[in-house]
Each structure stands twice: as structure tokens, then as C-alpha cells.
Design a protein around this motif. Structure first.
Motif, PDB file in Angstrom:
ATOM      1  N   LYS A 248       0.821  -1.217   0.000  1.00 52.83           N
ATOM      2  CA  LYS A 248       0.000   0.000   0.000  1.00 52.83           C
ATOM      3  C   LYS A 248       0.857   1.270   0.000  1.00 52.83           C
ATOM      4  CE  LYS A 248      -4.016   1.996   2.288  1.00 52.83           C
ATOM      5  NZ  LYS A 248      -4.838   1.986   3.489  1.00 52.83           N
ATOM      6  N   PHE A 249       2.023   1.207   0.656  1.00 49.88           N
ATOM      7  CA  PHE A 249       2.908   2.378   0.772  1.00 49.88           C
ATOM      8  C   PHE A 249       4.294   1.996   0.257  1.00 49.88           C
ATOM      9  CE2 PHE A 249      -0.093   2.463   4.410  1.00 49.88           C
ATOM     10  CZ  PHE A 249      -0.850   3.568   4.032  1.00 49.88           C
ATOM     11  N   PRO A 250       4.453   1.968  -1.078  1.00 48.63           N
ATOM     12  CA  PRO A 250       5.706   1.428  -1.651  1.00 48.63           C
ATOM     13  C   PRO A 250       6.950   2.256  -1.396  1.00 48.63           C
ATOM     14  CG  PRO A 250       4.252   2.239  -3.390  1.00 48.63           C
ATOM     15  CD  PRO A 250       3.473   2.312  -2.110  1.00 48.63           C
ATOM     16  N   GLU A 251       6.779   3.539  -1.050  1.00 52.47           N
ATOM     17  CA  GLU A 251       7.952   4.398  -0.875  1.00 52.47           C
ATOM     18  C   GLU A 251       7.914   5.143   0.444  1.00 52.47           C
ATOM     19  OE1 GLU A 251       9.794   5.770  -5.076  1.00 52.47           O
ATOM     20  OE2 GLU A 251       8.246   7.059  -4.273  1.00 52.47           O
ATOM     21  N   MET A 252       9.107   5.339   1.010  1.00 50.16           N
ATOM     22  CA  MET A 252       9.264   6.299   2.089  1.00 50.16           C
ATOM     23  C   MET A 252      10.074   7.456   1.523  1.00 50.16           C
ATOM     24  SD  MET A 252      11.962   4.282   4.515  1.00 50.16           S
ATOM     25  CE  MET A 252      12.772   5.639   5.287  1.00 50.16           C
ATOM     26  N   THR A 253       9.810   8.666   1.992  1.00 47.29           N
ATOM     27  CA  THR A 253      10.468   9.828   1.411  1.00 47.29           C
ATOM     28  C   THR A 253      10.970  10.772   2.502  1.00 47.29           C
ATOM     29  OG1 THR A 253       8.401  11.077   1.263  1.00 47.29           O
ATOM     30  CG2 THR A 253       9.018   9.776  -0.676  1.00 47.29           C
TER      31      THR A 253
ATOM     32  N   LYS B 242      22.932  20.441  11.265  1.00 49.46           N
ATOM     33  CA  LYS B 242      21.610  19.828  11.424  1.00 49.46           C
ATOM     34  C   LYS B 242      20.864  19.886  10.101  1.00 49.46           C
ATOM     35  CE  LYS B 242      21.783  19.200  15.952  1.00 49.46           C
ATOM     36  NZ  LYS B 242      22.214  17.881  16.360  1.00 49.46           N
ATOM     37  N   LEU B 243      20.280  18.743   9.757  1.00 52.01           N
ATOM     38  CA  LEU B 243      19.455  18.637   8.561  1.00 52.01           C
ATOM     39  C   LEU B 243      18.019  18.435   9.037  1.00 52.01           C
ATOM     40  CD1 LEU B 243      19.151  18.248   5.458  1.00 52.01           C
ATOM     41  CD2 LEU B 243      19.644  15.824   5.828  1.00 52.01           C
ATOM     42  N   ILE B 244      17.146  19.361   8.683  1.00 52.97           N
ATOM     43  CA  ILE B 244      15.739  19.300   9.097  1.00 52.97           C
ATOM     44  C   ILE B 244      14.894  19.060   7.857  1.00 52.97           C
ATOM     45  CG2 ILE B 244      13.824  20.594  10.144  1.00 52.97           C
ATOM     46  CD1 ILE B 244      16.001  22.156  11.732  1.00 52.97           C
ATOM     47  N   GLY B 245      13.937  18.171   7.981  1.00 57.04           N
ATOM     48  CA  GLY B 245      13.061  17.915   6.847  1.00 57.04           C
ATOM     49  C   GLY B 245      11.892  17.048   7.232  1.00 57.04           C
ATOM     50  N   ASP B 246      11.056  16.775   6.240  1.00 57.36           N
ATOM     51  CA  ASP B 246       9.851  15.966   6.440  1.00 57.36           C
ATOM     52  C   ASP B 246      10.111  14.534   6.001  1.00 57.36           C
ATOM     53  OD1 ASP B 246       8.246  17.977   7.484  1.00 57.36           O
ATOM     54  OD2 ASP B 246       7.587  18.647   5.501  1.00 57.36           O
ATOM     55  N   LEU B 247       9.929  13.608   6.939  1.00 52.81           N
ATOM     56  CA  LEU B 247      10.037  12.177   6.655  1.00 52.81           C
ATOM     57  C   LEU B 247       8.629  11.626   6.536  1.00 52.81           C
ATOM     58  CD1 LEU B 247      11.789   9.566   6.460  1.00 52.81           C
ATOM     59  CD2 LEU B 247      11.544   9.369   8.948  1.00 52.81           C
ATOM     60  N   THR B 248       8.369  10.899   5.444  1.00 58.70           N
ATOM     61  CA  THR B 248       7.066  10.266   5.248  1.00 58.70           C
ATOM     62  C   THR B 248       7.260   8.756   5.186  1.00 58.70           C
ATOM     63  OG1 THR B 248       6.261  12.178   4.021  1.00 58.70           O
ATOM     64  CG2 THR B 248       5.008  10.133   3.782  1.00 58.70           C
ATOM     65  N   ILE B 249       6.600   8.062   6.098  1.00 59.86           N
ATOM     66  CA  ILE B 249       6.554   6.602   6.100  1.00 59.86           C
ATOM     67  C   ILE B 249       5.086   6.224   6.227  1.00 59.86           C
ATOM     68  CG2 ILE B 249       7.252   4.467   7.256  1.00 59.86           C
ATOM     69  CD1 ILE B 249       9.687   5.962   8.338  1.00 59.86           C
ATOM     70  N   ARG B 250       4.656   5.274   5.422  1.00 55.70           N
ATOM     71  CA  ARG B 250       3.237   4.939   5.335  1.00 55.70           C
ATOM     72  C   ARG B 250       2.490   6.216   4.952  1.00 55.70           C
ATOM     73  NH1 ARG B 250       1.869  -0.226   8.304  1.00 55.70           N
ATOM     74  NH2 ARG B 250      -0.241   0.581   8.256  1.00 55.70           N
ATOM     75  N   ASP B 251       1.483   6.602   5.716  1.00 61.65           N
ATOM     76  CA  ASP B 251       0.720   7.817   5.380  1.00 61.65           C
ATOM     77  C   ASP B 251       0.954   8.902   6.417  1.00 61.65           C
ATOM     78  OD1 ASP B 251      -0.498   6.358   7.333  1.00 61.65           O
ATOM     79  OD2 ASP B 251      -2.537   6.586   6.563  1.00 61.65           O
ATOM     80  N   VAL B 252       2.119   8.835   7.091  1.00 66.07           N
ATOM     81  CA  VAL B 252       2.438   9.809   8.137  1.00 66.07           C
ATOM     82  C   VAL B 252       3.658  10.624   7.713  1.00 66.07           C
ATOM     83  CG1 VAL B 252       3.103  10.119  10.542  1.00 66.07           C
ATOM     84  CG2 VAL B 252       1.555   8.253   9.920  1.00 66.07           C
ATOM     85  N   THR B 253       3.530  11.942   7.788  1.00 64.80           N
ATOM     86  CA  THR B 253       4.659  12.842   7.519  1.00 64.80           C
ATOM     87  C   THR B 253       4.960  13.604   8.796  1.00 64.80           C
ATOM     88  OG1 THR B 253       4.019  13.074   5.205  1.00 64.80           O
ATOM     89  CG2 THR B 253       5.494  14.765   6.111  1.00 64.80           C
ATOM     90  N   LYS B 254       6.225  13.555   9.208  1.00 67.37           N
ATOM     91  CA  LYS B 254       6.650  14.261  10.426  1.00 67.37           C
ATOM     92  C   LYS B 254       7.969  14.949  10.157  1.00 67.37           C
ATOM     93  CE  LYS B 254       5.053  12.430  14.824  1.00 67.37           C
ATOM     94  NZ  LYS B 254       3.792  13.055  14.620  1.00 67.37           N
TER      95      LYS B 254
END
Length: 173
Positions: A81-86, A96-108
Motif C-alpha cells: 500500500k505504501f511502496p515508498e518512504m520519502t 543539522k538537517l531538518i526535513g519531512d520524513l514520510t513513512i506509510r501515510d504519516v509525515t513528520k
């Protein structure tokens, strides 16, 4: 607006790994085998670099077929259902590297320790840039919630997952 320099990941010299405690006594290491990433910079200056990264969750490899199958299931990544993480960066200050991690349908938003090891020209005349990126996420923040408890009461899989990312980028002409 200045022209951005594009960099693409050199997969042969890059590794996307994670480490998680197993039964609180040993550490399991896994890798994503199928990934891509790009970076955009102002020339060879990596201040405010823009990173974009994706990995195929089904490419997970922990050197244990049964465990990999479990990790691809809905208990964890649900690769079907969630083939990629980004990961998409928002800022990089050299440390420091700040960014949005998306795994499944959650972005944090996450903060990672990131170090530019340097920029160098290889024997073939290509300009390369190397990064070491380290960090920790709580897998439960991303709905990777499966767990079990041993007879002795130990949790089988730690909530904390360490990210160990060593990447080399090649400057695109």
C-alpha cells in the motif's frame, strides 16, 4: 534567482541503513537496497542544500528473509500500500538537517545530524560530495506499531530506530 547545481546520488558509494534493538540485548541492522536522492545547491556550496530522497520499502534487507517479509507487511511498512518512504529537506546549516520524513501515510518533521565530509574531483573528472547523516526516529510516530513481549517481559523490538546514512552525490553537468 540563481541557477541551482543538481547532484544525483551515487548508489554504488551510498548506504541507507537503520539499526534497531532486538529484545534489548542485540542490534539488528537493515538496509534499503533500492533508493534515489537528489541535491540542489548554489554551485559547490552546500549551505541551504535542498535534499530529496526516496526508498522502496519492499527493498528492505536485514539478511533474514522471514524478518524482511514481516517488515514489508502491514505490521510495519505495508510495502504493497505504501511502496515508498520519502524525505524532503527544509534546512541544512552544516550541522543539522531538518526535513519531512514520510513513512506509510504519516509525515513528520525530523532533525538529523548531518556532516558534509567534503567535495572532491574523482579520477574521472567528476565532482563528488560526501555526507554522513545520523539520527533517531520513533517508529511508532509513523504507525510502525507492531510489538511483542518475551516471556521475561522484554520488548522484542525497540521503538527507537537509528538512521545511519552515508551518501555520495555526483555533480550533474
Amino acid at each position: 534567482m540563481s541557477n541551482k547545481t543538481n547532484w544525483s546520488i551515487d548508489n554504488a558509494h551510498s548506504e541507507i541503513a537503520f539499526k534497531v534493538k532486538h529484545m534489548m540485548i542485540s542490534t539488528v541492522t537493515g538496509h534499503f537496497e533500492d533508493f534515489k536522492a537528489t541535491a540542489k545547491t548554489d554551485g559547490d556550496n552546500f549551505d541551504n542544500v535542498e535534499f530529496a530522497f526516496s526508498a522502496k520499502t519492499a527493498s528492505i534487507n536485514t539478511k533474514n528473509k522471514d524478518r524482511d517479509t514481516h517488515l514489508k507487511s502491514d505490521d510495519f511498512f505495508n510495502s504493497e500500500k505504501f511502496p515508498e518512504m520519502t524525505f524532503v529537506s527544509k534546512s541544512f546549516d552544516g550541522d543539522k538537517l531538518i526535513g519531512d520524513l514520510t513513512i506509510r501515510d504519516v509525515t513528520k518533521e525530523i532533525t538529523l545530524d548531518a556532516e558534509l565530509n567534503g567535495v572532491a574531483v574523482d579520477p574521472y573528472g567528476q565532482t563528488k560530495a560526501g555526507f554522513e547523516i545520523r539520527g533517531e526516529v520513533n517508529r511508532k510516530d509513523f504507525n510502525l506499531t507492531w510489538n511483542a513481549v518475551t516471556e521475561a517481559g522484554s520488548i522484542v523490538v525497540s521503538d527507537k530506530v537509528k538512521l545511519v546514512v552515508d551518501v555520495q552525490f555526483t555533480k550533474q553537468s
